[in-house]
Scaffold this motif. Structure first.
Motif, PDB file in Angstrom:
ATOM      1  N   PRO A 236       0.800  -1.231   0.000  1.00 23.56           N
ATOM      2  CA  PRO A 236       0.000   0.000   0.000  1.00 23.56           C
ATOM      3  C   PRO A 236       0.832   1.280   0.000  1.00 23.56           C
ATOM      4  CG  PRO A 236      -0.904  -1.585   1.537  1.00 23.56           C
ATOM      5  CD  PRO A 236       0.401  -2.155   1.071  1.00 23.56           C
ATOM      6  N   ASP A 237       2.028   1.225   0.579  1.00 25.36           N
ATOM      7  CA  ASP A 237       2.915   2.384   0.576  1.00 25.36           C
ATOM      8  C   ASP A 237       3.903   2.230  -0.570  1.00 25.36           C
ATOM      9  OD1 ASP A 237       4.169   4.717   1.264  1.00 25.36           O
ATOM     10  OD2 ASP A 237       5.367   3.827   2.862  1.00 25.36           O
TER      11      ASP A 237
ATOM     12  N   ASP B 264      -1.454   3.555  -6.505  1.00 26.70           N
ATOM     13  CA  ASP B 264      -2.190   4.063  -5.349  1.00 26.70           C
ATOM     14  C   ASP B 264      -3.686   3.820  -5.498  1.00 26.70           C
ATOM     15  OD1 ASP B 264       0.175   4.914  -4.247  1.00 26.70           O
ATOM     16  OD2 ASP B 264      -0.064   7.006  -4.862  1.00 26.70           O
ATOM     17  N   ARG B 265      -4.180   3.799  -6.724  1.00 26.59           N
ATOM     18  CA  ARG B 265      -5.618   3.601  -6.911  1.00 26.59           C
ATOM     19  C   ARG B 265      -6.054   2.191  -6.499  1.00 26.59           C
ATOM     20  NH1 ARG B 265      -6.343   3.205 -13.517  1.00 26.59           N
ATOM     21  NH2 ARG B 265      -4.713   1.649 -13.888  1.00 26.59           N
TER      22      ARG B 265
ATOM     23  N   TYR C 147      -5.104   0.736  -3.820  1.00 27.04           N
ATOM     24  CA  TYR C 147      -5.173   0.677  -2.366  1.00 27.04           C
ATOM     25  C   TYR C 147      -6.033   1.785  -1.764  1.00 27.04           C
ATOM     26  CZ  TYR C 147      -1.174  -2.307  -3.382  1.00 27.04           C
ATOM     27  OH  TYR C 147      -0.356  -3.290  -3.894  1.00 27.04           O
ATOM     28  N   SER C 148      -6.660   2.579  -2.594  1.00 27.92           N
ATOM     29  CA  SER C 148      -7.581   3.610  -2.115  1.00 27.92           C
ATOM     30  C   SER C 148      -8.908   2.964  -1.730  1.00 27.92           C
ATOM     31  CB  SER C 148      -7.823   4.650  -3.201  1.00 27.92           C
ATOM     32  OG  SER C 148      -8.529   4.060  -4.292  1.00 27.92           O
ATOM     33  N   ILE C 149      -9.757   3.720  -1.052  1.00 28.11           N
ATOM     34  CA  ILE C 149     -11.090   3.211  -0.710  1.00 28.11           C
ATOM     35  C   ILE C 149     -11.842   2.811  -1.975  1.00 28.11           C
ATOM     36  CG2 ILE C 149     -13.361   3.889   0.146  1.00 28.11           C
ATOM     37  CD1 ILE C 149     -11.531   3.271   2.412  1.00 28.11           C
ATOM     38  N   ALA C 150     -11.792   3.670  -2.998  1.00 26.63           N
ATOM     39  CA  ALA C 150     -12.495   3.362  -4.252  1.00 26.63           C
ATOM     40  C   ALA C 150     -11.931   2.105  -4.901  1.00 26.63           C
ATOM     41  CB  ALA C 150     -12.395   4.546  -5.209  1.00 26.63           C
ATOM     42  N   GLY C 151     -10.602   1.969  -4.887  1.00 28.93           N
ATOM     43  CA  GLY C 151      -9.985   0.790  -5.484  1.00 28.93           C
ATOM     44  C   GLY C 151     -10.335  -0.481  -4.739  1.00 28.93           C
TER      45      GLY C 151
ATOM     46  N   LYS D  60      -3.297   1.992   8.919  1.00 32.23           N
ATOM     47  CA  LYS D  60      -4.273   2.773   8.161  1.00 32.23           C
ATOM     48  C   LYS D  60      -4.906   1.926   7.065  1.00 32.23           C
ATOM     49  CE  LYS D  60      -4.676   7.063   5.475  1.00 32.23           C
ATOM     50  NZ  LYS D  60      -3.924   8.246   4.945  1.00 32.23           N
ATOM     51  N   PHE D  61      -4.086   1.089   6.406  1.00 36.23           N
ATOM     52  CA  PHE D  61      -4.632   0.238   5.353  1.00 36.23           C
ATOM     53  C   PHE D  61      -5.563  -0.820   5.941  1.00 36.23           C
ATOM     54  CE2 PHE D  61      -4.235  -3.385   2.324  1.00 36.23           C
ATOM     55  CZ  PHE D  61      -4.834  -2.766   1.237  1.00 36.23           C
TER      56      PHE D  61
ATOM     57  N   LYS E 128      -8.804   0.773   6.327  1.00 34.71           N
ATOM     58  CA  LYS E 128      -9.473   0.958   5.034  1.00 34.71           C
ATOM     59  C   LYS E 128     -10.209  -0.312   4.622  1.00 34.71           C
ATOM     60  CE  LYS E 128      -6.580   4.343   2.568  1.00 34.71           C
ATOM     61  NZ  LYS E 128      -5.699   4.502   1.372  1.00 34.71           N
TER      62      LYS E 128
END
Length: 223
Positions: free
Chosen positions: A148-149, A157-158, A160-164, A188-189, A192
């Motif tokens: 994720p980092d 990054d997309r 590991y985003s909420i939307a992704g 944090k991940f 999520k």
């Protein structure tokens, strides 16, 4: 001392930098700048990325798996003996040269796994295969960038985003598993994944045997 030899270079699409393949004796490594992304001596956590979800899906007679990132093939090789003859494995690799290395200088490491009839390799962004296939996969295994980092490819990054993560959840069948590899924990991940609605397990694993560095694998199950 056996010298380290540069075998090849490859550009990551969309300005992600340059990968370099090195060999020292029977050992291979893939570098991005001063960062070693993978080494053929360190396979434990990449294998666990396959074995942990596959063990949980052992009751499925014809599972379909998506592996994001070919790497040195450790995840693919670990999955194959755990899956039935009716299984289907799609491997998405963004950098064409990595597939060429797998069939060329690193062919011995791959040990014919790319020629297994259950395996299909797609030279594409794994996110595209996730986006266009709802309720399609029993497991999605992500070993993309550094976790994720990420450090190599900003568009990752997309993933590991909420939307992704919501997109990945939709791409899974009920009870399907999103397994994510990372070089380090990331609280944090974890939050999520839970916020999206996954049932989440955090599993620290060793890179090599009992002495290797600790890596992290998340197992996120679609409820």
């Amino acid at each position: 001392m056996t010298p380290r030899v540069l075998l090849d270079r490859a550009e990551i699409p969309n300005g992600g930098g340059e990968l370099r393949l090195f060999q020292r004796g029977h050992e291979f490594s893939i570098m991005l700048g001063s960062n070693e992304l993978m080494n053929s001596r360190l396979s434990g956590s990449e294998e666990a990325l396959a074995t942990l979800p596959c063990e949980r899906l052992s009751d499925r007679t014809a599972p379909r798996l998506l592996i994001g990132g070919l790497g040195m093939g450790f995840t693919l090789r670990a999955a194959l003996p755990l899956l039935s003859a009716k299984a289907e494995i799609i491997v998405a690799e963004l950098v064409p040269a990595v597939v060429q290395w797998a069939r060329g200088p690193m062919a011995e490491i791959f040990d014919g796994s790319l020629d297994d009839p259950r395996v299909t390799v797609e030279t594409t962004d794994v996110f595209d295969l996730i986006t266009h296939n709802n309720a399609h996969y029993d497991a999605i295994l992500l070993d993309v960038d550094n976790g994720p980092d990420g450090i190599t490819h900003a568009p990752n990054d997309r993933l590991y985003s909420i939307a992704g993560l919501k997109t990945a959840q939709k791409a899974l069948r009920p009870g399907g598993i999103l397994a994510v590899w990372s070089s380090a924990p990331d609280a944090k991940f974890t939050r999520k994944l839970a916020d999206v609605g996954f049932s989440v397990e955090e599993t620290p694993v060793r890179a090599r045997g009992k002495r290797g560095a600790h890596h992290m694998i998340w197992l996120a199950t679609r409820r």
